[in-house]
Motif scaffolding. Structure first.
Motif, PDB file in Angstrom:
ATOM      1  N   ILE A 140      52.047   3.185  21.099  1.00 14.05           N
ATOM      2  CA  ILE A 140      52.515   2.087  20.528  1.00 14.05           C
ATOM      3  C   ILE A 140      52.216   1.419  19.007  1.00 14.05           C
ATOM      4  O   ILE A 140      52.655   1.131  18.306  1.00 14.05           O
ATOM      5  N   CYS A 175      55.231   3.072  28.025  1.00 15.16           N
ATOM      6  CA  CYS A 175      54.250   2.594  27.731  1.00 15.16           C
ATOM      7  C   CYS A 175      53.379   1.949  29.643  1.00 15.16           C
ATOM      8  O   CYS A 175      52.470   2.056  29.891  1.00 15.16           O
ATOM      9  N   ASN A 195      50.087   2.306  31.918  1.00 11.69           N
ATOM     10  CA  ASN A 195      49.728   1.306  32.291  1.00 11.69           C
ATOM     11  C   ASN A 195      49.939   2.115  34.112  1.00 11.69           C
ATOM     12  O   ASN A 195      48.362   1.605  34.689  1.00 11.69           O
ATOM     13  N   PRO A 247      48.802   4.998  26.316  1.00  9.69           N
ATOM     14  CA  PRO A 247      49.975   3.690  25.654  1.00  9.69           C
ATOM     15  C   PRO A 247      49.493   2.610  23.931  1.00  9.69           C
ATOM     16  O   PRO A 247      50.606   2.776  24.005  1.00  9.69           O
ATOM     17  N   THR A 248      48.375   2.821  24.242  1.00 11.79           N
ATOM     18  CA  THR A 248      48.153   1.776  22.920  1.00 11.79           C
ATOM     19  C   THR A 248      48.241   3.082  21.649  1.00 11.79           C
ATOM     20  O   THR A 248      48.579   2.420  21.160  1.00 11.79           O
TER      21      THR A 248
END
Length: 294
Positions: free
Chosen positions: A226, A274, A278, A222-223
């Motif tokens: 983004i 995300c 997560n 997810p990092t």
């Protein structure tokens, strides 16, 4: 007195028992299951985007700009050029997953070996740790923007920039696990039997380090998604006319006072990606940690 064991009783292999325990822990975690479902939906959308999209993501309809969601022929409406938002979100999700997956692979294939070497050999630890400290001195997105600016735009360059920015973090995770495992009894016994260092790393330390590696990979994904959106928003990631959630957000900001739909849907897609990774990553961390699972 002789005790005859029941020949039909077969002990469960330790690895199979561990897998069963992890699976049971995941199934008992409702938020983890929600994350897994979201990931499956996102993967389905990304893989089958060409079949699900009613239009090409760059197909322009000048006669129908800024159509509202629910308009006949345009499920989520259109943007300023009349492009179908639904089709662009599908293809943008696919691009985000590609960048995220490539970034994870790069971080794993570079960071894991470096972490093993740094944790096992003291001389290399000094050099590699100082190098990782130097990279970690820069915030993740600042480092990624700098690397992307040097390499130029494009999906591949964005994935490389984001992956390199995550290498020091992955290396630190594996280094800490290696420092812990190399003091364990089975590694000390292997050293006493003069087993080669690389064999110890390959057969003992690396397999027992898979749990934190997998969990860290779920954090990187997810990092990186983004990060790709930010790079594309700044014009340093995927380049137009290729679809990207970050590009859609960048285009939509010019028309926020007129209509918000072109920016809402790509934002929701980013949030779903995300959130899914997560939630599943947290559940996987708890399932792989015996202390937490108890």
């Amino acid at each position: 007195m002789t005790v005859i064991e029941n020949p039909t009783v077969v002990a469960t292999p330790p690895l199979a028992a561990a897998r069963g325990r992890v699976l049971r822990q995941l199934l008992r975690n409702p938020l983890g299951m929600v994350g897994a479902v979201l990931i499956l939906i996102v993967l389905f959308v990304g893989i089958f985007a060409p079949l699900l999209a009613p239009y090409s993501p760059s197909e322009v309809h000048f006669a129908t700009p800024f159509q509202k969601p629910g308009t006949v022929g345009f499920l989520l409406g259109t943007d300023d050029l009349g492009r179908d938002i639904f089709s662009r979100v599908l293809y943008g999700t696919r691009a985000s997953l590609e960048v995220g997956a490539l970034s994870v692979l790069l971080a794993v294939f570079v960071g894991v070996p470096l972490g093993l070497l740094a944790g096992y050999w003291r001389a290399l630890d000094v050099l590699l740790s100082r190098l990782s400290d130097l990279l970690l001195a820069f915030p993740f997105i600042v480092l990624a923007v700098g690397l992307a600016a040097i390499n130029g735009g494009g999906l591949g360059n964005a994935a490389v920039a984001l992956g390199i920015a995550q290498v020091p973090i992955m290396m630190r995770v594996v280094r800490a696990e290696t420092l812990r495992l190399k003091e364990s009894d089975y590694v000390l016994a292997a050293n006493a039997m003069h087993v080669g260092s690389f064999r110890i790393l390959r057969e003992h330390i690396l397999p027992n380090s898979l749990a934190p590696i997998i969990v860290q990979a779920t954090v990187i994904m997810p990092t990186a998604v983004i990060g790709e959106a930010i790079l594309s928003f700044l014009g340093l990631g995927i380049l137009p006319p290729a679809p990207s959630l970050g590009i859609m957000l960048s285009d939509a900001q010019q028309y926020l006072l007129r209509t918000a739909w072109p920016g809402i849907f790509p934002g929701v897609a980013l949030a779903i990606i995300c959130l899914g990774f997560n939630l599943f990553g947290d559940a996987l961390r708890d399932a792989l940690d015996p202390k937490t699972s108890r």
